[in-house]
Structure formats: C-alpha cells, structure tokens
Design a protein around this motif. Structure first.
Motif, PDB file in Angstrom:
ATOM      1  N   TYR A 270       0.836  -1.202   0.000  1.00  0.00           N
ATOM      2  CA  TYR A 270       0.000   0.000   0.000  1.00  0.00           C
ATOM      3  C   TYR A 270       0.874   1.258   0.000  1.00  0.00           C
ATOM      4  O   TYR A 270       0.645   2.194  -0.759  1.00  0.00           O
ATOM      5  CB  TYR A 270      -0.933   0.005   1.210  1.00  0.00           C
ATOM      6  N   TRP A 271       1.901   1.249   0.855  1.00  0.00           N
ATOM      7  CA  TRP A 271       2.757   2.445   0.936  1.00  0.00           C
ATOM      8  C   TRP A 271       3.559   2.629  -0.343  1.00  0.00           C
ATOM      9  O   TRP A 271       3.843   3.744  -0.762  1.00  0.00           O
ATOM     10  CB  TRP A 271       3.639   2.384   2.182  1.00  0.00           C
ATOM     11  N   GLN A 272       3.901   1.524  -0.986  1.00  0.00           N
ATOM     12  CA  GLN A 272       4.575   1.616  -2.279  1.00  0.00           C
ATOM     13  C   GLN A 272       3.646   2.260  -3.301  1.00  0.00           C
ATOM     14  O   GLN A 272       4.035   3.145  -4.070  1.00  0.00           O
ATOM     15  CB  GLN A 272       5.016   0.216  -2.751  1.00  0.00           C
ATOM     16  N   TYR A 273       2.392   1.832  -3.269  1.00  0.00           N
ATOM     17  CA  TYR A 273       1.381   2.385  -4.176  1.00  0.00           C
ATOM     18  C   TYR A 273       1.191   3.882  -3.903  1.00  0.00           C
ATOM     19  O   TYR A 273       1.089   4.689  -4.832  1.00  0.00           O
ATOM     20  CB  TYR A 273       0.080   1.607  -3.980  1.00  0.00           C
ATOM     21  N   MET A 274       1.158   4.243  -2.616  1.00  0.00           N
ATOM     22  CA  MET A 274       1.032   5.660  -2.246  1.00  0.00           C
ATOM     23  C   MET A 274       2.212   6.458  -2.804  1.00  0.00           C
ATOM     24  O   MET A 274       2.049   7.523  -3.391  1.00  0.00           O
ATOM     25  CB  MET A 274       1.001   5.822  -0.720  1.00  0.00           C
ATOM     26  N   LEU A 275       3.397   5.889  -2.596  1.00  0.00           N
ATOM     27  CA  LEU A 275       4.618   6.576  -3.041  1.00  0.00           C
ATOM     28  C   LEU A 275       4.628   6.749  -4.565  1.00  0.00           C
ATOM     29  O   LEU A 275       4.944   7.830  -5.069  1.00  0.00           O
ATOM     30  CB  LEU A 275       5.855   5.786  -2.576  1.00  0.00           C
TER      31      LEU A 275
END
Lengths: 300, 347
Positions: A270-275
């Motif tokens: 998820y945080w990768q997607y956010m980034l």
C-alpha cells in the motif's frame, strides 16, 4: 427470541402450556410442512405483538420500562430489545432514565454499539448534551483507546459548539496530550485528522500539530500512525504546488520507505502504491501547468 | 502478536465444515431458540457455506427440492398492505392461515434477502418469486433519510437493511424498489470523520456497515460517486483493520467474521491486494473447531454465522478448493453467474 419473566433469572421457567394461568388458551400449532429445514425447538415472543398488547390493555408503560431495563442488561447485544426501549421512550416522551441505562451497559462493555446508538439517539432527540464531554473524559481516562468514546466526542462537538477556532484549539490540545504517551493509538490519530478537517489550512499547516509530530519523530518514535500522517501532510503540500521545505517529495519518499521496510510491513504494498502516486503527481502538475500556458498562448 | 516463528502452521480441513453445515441444515439444533425468527438466515449461512465448499452438487435433488418448497412456503404476497417478501420462519404459519395473509405475516427484508440467495444457491430459477410484489413492498421500507427499516413495523433501520434492499433490487433486476439517489445520500451521510462508515449518521465506523455501504454503492453502480478523498479514506481505514487478522473497529480485537466484512469491502474498493501477510489465514484457522465450524475468537463455540464468514474470508485468501466470491452480493461467483443467466430470460 427467548421469553423472559420479570422475576429473577433463578426462577424456574415454566412453559406456557404447563402454566395454569394459560390453561384457557387453546394452542395453535405451527405448520412446518413435512420436511422441516433448520428445525428448532423454541418459545415465541414477539415484541411488536407485545407492544400492541401493552397499548390494547392500557398498561403502565413505566413498569414495562423497568422490565425491558432488566432484559437489556442481560441481552445487551440484541437489536429488538433496544428497539423496544426506544419505542417506549418515544411513547412516554420521558428520556430521563436512558443515559443511566446506557452507562450501566457501557460499564460492562464500553464499546457496545447498541448502547452508543441508543445514547446518541436520546441525546440528540431530547437535547441532553449537557455533561456528555465530562462522561467521555471519564471513559477516555479509563481507556484512551476507546474508539467509541472518541467518536462520541466528535458527535457532541459537532452538534453543540461546532468546531470553532477556539474549540479546535482546545480539542487539538486535548488530543495531543492524550497521544504523547500512547502514540500507537489509532483512535486518537483519527480524531486528530477529524479535527483538522475543520482547519482552514488543512492537515499540514496547523503549527501545534506539525510541531508535535516533528518532535515526536525526532525523538525516534515510529508509530505507523505518525508516519502516515506525515506522509499525508507531504501529499497535501505537493498537491498544492510542490511542497514546502518540510513536507515535500523527498520527505514523502523517506517516510514511505520507512513504512515499507520497517514500521508497517504488512501494508508495504500500500505504501509503495502511495509513493508511486506521489512521485507521479509533481510531473502531472507540471504537465498541467505547461498545457495551461500553451492554451493561454494560443488564445492570445 | 503472532509471528510465523512462534505459531505452528494450521491446516484448513474442509470436510469438518461440510459436516457441521449439513448438521445445521438438516439437524435439530439445541440452544438456538433465539434464532427462531431468523431460521432462513441460519439456512442461508449453511447453504452459502456449503456453496463456498463446492458441496451444493452433493445435496440430493429431492432434498434440494424440499428445501426450495419450504422457502416458497415462506413467501408472502400481500399487495394490499405492501408487506410482500419472505418470512423468517414458519412460526407465523398455522394450519388455518397457510397460504393466506394474516396479521403479523409480514416479510422481513433480511429474510427476503436470505431466501432469494438460498434459492439461487440451490439452483432455483426464481420463477415462483413474485418480483413485482416484493419490489413494490420494498419501496415502503425506505425512510425519508434514505435508510431502510427491516419490516413494516416494529423494526429498526440501519445500513444492514440498506444492503439487503440493494441486494434484493440487484437480484430481481429492478431498481424501482428504491429511491437510489436517496440511498446514496444516506450512505454519504454515514461516512465518518475517520474515513469508515457507521450504521447511521454520526455513529462509529464499523467494518460491517462499511461493507454494507460499499456493496450497496457497487451493486447500484454508484461507487464513482465517492470523492477522491472519501475513496482514499475508506481504503486507508479498512487497511488499518488488519493486524494478524481482521478487526471491525479501531482498537477492537480481531474476529473471524471480519475476514469477510473487512476483506470483502477491501475487494470492492480494489485494495485487498495491498495486504501482504503469508499468515493471513492463520488467525481464521485458529478459530476452526475440531468438530467443524468456525468461532468468533480462539477457543469459543462455533456458530453458523462465523462459519460462513470464516469460509468466505478464506476464499478471499485464495485457499484452494474454495469457490471464489462475488463480494458485492455476499455470494459466490458461481451463484452470481447463475443469476445473470436467469436475468437474461427476464429481458
């Protein structure tokens, strides 16, 4: 639905068919067909029927209120019993016993959804907001992670003073005070975000909040909720035009990577997607600016 | 917290659950008197669980037929009072009023929903369902705020019943049963400051109501009505419900049934894939009873509801041998495909 007598639970339960008082009633057999599905041995009691009987016989509804009080204390997660209570309160137009009843239930289970729902209904319908913030204080003192209490806090303020600048200030102080020692409390962080929905500057421009977050971060705290708020602050600033000196693309990158590799690994994707989304944004903004300039040029 | 090092890997034993659910469907259950008025809901959990286990085929045709017959015996068609739909059990049906309308023979929205899905699971083509009467009655259950109450009288209203109403309209392929715009507005009002959705406006966010809200938007083709901020907030709130297993509210313990309520809502919002935990199934399997069924928490008694949602949750984790879910309708893709074929014939 089970059947309750108003006597103590120790009293032996007697089936209606064996009760002399019911002798003159001819039973009507239920027709379950020849091949029953999920057959159950049961006793009947219908609240709606009960209410019509109460009305029909002109019964003292206060006695019924006492009766349902006892039932609720035993069956506090049953929808029908709370609904019955609500109808009685509506009929009697007397909400005076409701807060106390919900407090009894919440003393046993401070997050009972039915009790909170009933409490909100009675408070809003009969304007009983007085003393509610103090009650919430006592619950949060007992358990600062009680999400229902935080939600109630929002409900009270939203329906009374509203989030004026003064109230907002007070509530931010209250929330930060309650967060400084328990930093992994999602409920308090969510409440803080809720408060900042009413801040003209948005999430990232309240000095008190940003100072608190930065100090916490500098002290070595890595609560995923802290890091997530900081990421969102960066997002906001980048969206508004590139980001300031603190909340910018580089900072977002660092924070997301910390979440991905160390502090929130189960949500790493998820945080990768956010980034990825954040990385694309400045480019998108730049393209938009260029397009706008070009259109302007063509118009002139 | 459980980690892969401290926890032995538990095995999913489908046969146990098949036995348990067949017992629920066919056997006499002690200690479930309180569920009497919702026998159809129990039946639905049993059938839906067996469907995920791909066991419907193995129910003898005569038994299927007898269950279908029993379900249709619960259908109320009362166009005068607009209370058509399905009853929760036979307890309002007597020798005298069988097949006739009588006081308190009112359909309940949750039972209509359970009966329609059960019929579909059993392979019925819904030809004996009075679609027009049910849709007309459904309209009378919507409140001015957009929410739905469960029945004509004596029942509360909340997001659960909004979901039931949306499912009924979707299954019967007729959205004239509600004011869709009003429903969308109600759902928007229930989105909380923390991103999740409560059972009603200003109530605490809860995975159950969040699922119901998202499924209702999806079924009515209104997911696009969420603003970007709402969409992001919902995904974030739901993703935070995961911690070695799924919970239903912030700071509440994880519970088997939320593996579907939370997981299903994440699927609908296309965010389930963001959860990365090879032991995702382990919490649910810890609540697997050695005699079959799943329970709410570890070392508690299993029940049909948690058994169904446990299986549905495991299906979302791609456990082999389990039918895939069509989350929006809380049923399998197999059943949804059957429904689409039936609906073709109505056109």
């Amino acid at each position: 639905m089970s059947d309750y007598s108003s006597e103590d639970s120790e009293t032996e339960f007697v089936l209606y068919r064996n009760n002399p008082e019911w002798k003159d009633v001819t039973p009507v057999k239920q027709d379950d067909g020849e091949e029953p599905v999920v057959a159950i041995d049961y006793t009947e009691a219908f609240w709606q029927y009960r209410r019509e009987i109460l009305k029909g016989l002109n019964k003292d509804l206060n006695i019924e209120l006492d009766f349902i009080h006892k039932v609720i204390l035993r069956q506090s997660k049953n929808y029908q019993v709370w609904h019955h209570r609500r109808v009685l309160v509506e009929w009697l137009k007397d909400p005076s016993k409701e807060k106390y009843l919900t407090e009894l239930v919440l003393a046993k289970d401070a997050k009972n959804y039915h009790a909170w729902q009933h409490r909100q209904w009675v408070i809003k319908t009969f304007n009983l907001f007085e003393g509610e913030l103090e009650y919430i204080d006592s619950l949060l003192l007992d358990d600062v992670r009680n999400n229902s209490a935080w939600n109630q806090r929002y409900f009270v303020i939203n329906n009374t003073t509203g989030f004026t600048e003064e109230v907002l200030n007070r509530e931010i102080d209250y929330t930060l005070f309650n967060t400084k020692d328990v930093t992994e409390n999602e409920s308090a962080w969510n409440y803080l975000r809720g408060l900042l929905l009413h801040d003209k500057g948005g999430l990232s421009k309240n000095k008190k909040v940003t100072e608190f977050c930065e100090n916490l971060y500098k002290s070595g705290n890595h609560s995923p909720f802290l890091l997530a708020v900081l990421v969102d602050m960066c997002c906001e600033q980048i969206n508004e035009g590139g980001g300031d000196s603190v909340y910018n693309l580089d900072r977002a990158r660092t924070l997301c990577n910390e979440l991905i590799t160390k502090y929130d690994t189960i949500r790493a994707k998820y945080w990768q997607y956010m980034l990825d989304g954040i990385e694309k944004r400045p480019k998108r903004a730049r393209v938009k600016r260029l397009l706008r300039a070009q259109i302007k040029h063509m118009d002139s | 917290m459980f980690t892969s090092e401290t926890m032995p890997s538990l095995k999913f034993v489908p046969e146990l659950h098949k036995k348990y659910l067949l017992f629920i469907l066919n056997g006499k259950l002690p200690n479930l008197e309180s569920m009497e008025t919702n026998r159809t809901v129990l039946m639905y959990f049993a059938l839906a669980g067996l469907d995920i286990l791909d066991e419907i085929e193995n129910i003898p045709p005569e038994r299927k037929e007898s269950i279908i017959k029993w379900i249709y015996s619960l259908q109320v068609v009362n166009e005068e009072e607009n209370i058509s739909g399905f009853l929760g059990s036979t307890n309002l049906i007597t020798k005298e009023n069988r097949g006739k309308n009588s006081p308190y023979k009112w359909a309940h929205i949750a039972n209509t929903y359970s009966c329609l899905l059960s019929l579909l699971i059993l392979g019925d083509d819904l030809s004996r369902v009075n679609r027009k009467a049910i849709i007309t009655s459904l309209k009378t259950l919507q409140l001015p705020i957009g929410s739905f109450k469960g029945a004509k009288e004596g029942v509360e209203d909340d997001m659960r019943f909004v979901f039931c109403a949306a499912c009924i309209c979707y299954i019967l392929d007729d959205w004239s049963g509600m004011d869709v715009e009003l429903m969308v507005q109600f759902i928007m009002k229930c989105i909380s400051y923390d991103g999740g959705v409560g059972q009603g406006p200003e109530l605490e966010s809860h995975s159950g109501s969040t699922f119901c809200a998202m499924a209702s938007l999806a079924l009515s083709d209104n997911l696009h009505r969420l603003t970007k901020a709402q969409f992001t907030g919902l995904r974030r709130w739901l993703l935070c419900r995961f911690d070695a297993g799924f919970s239903g509210r912030p700071n509440k313990p994880i519970d088997t049934c939320y593996s579907f309520w939370t997981g299903g809502a994440l699927k609908i919002l296309n965010a389930y894939q963001f959860i990365e935990d090879p032991n995702n199934d382990q919490f649910v399997l810890m609540t697997q009873d050695k005699y079959g069924g799943f329970s709410k928490w570890v070392n508690t008694v299993p029940d049909p509801m948690h058994t169904y949602f446990g299986l549905a949750g495991l299906s979302l984790m791609n456990i082999s041998g389990l039918n895939k879910m069509f989350c929006e309708l809380n049923t399998t893709r197999r059943v949804h495909d059957c429904l689409k074929k039936i609906q073709e014939k109505w056109k």
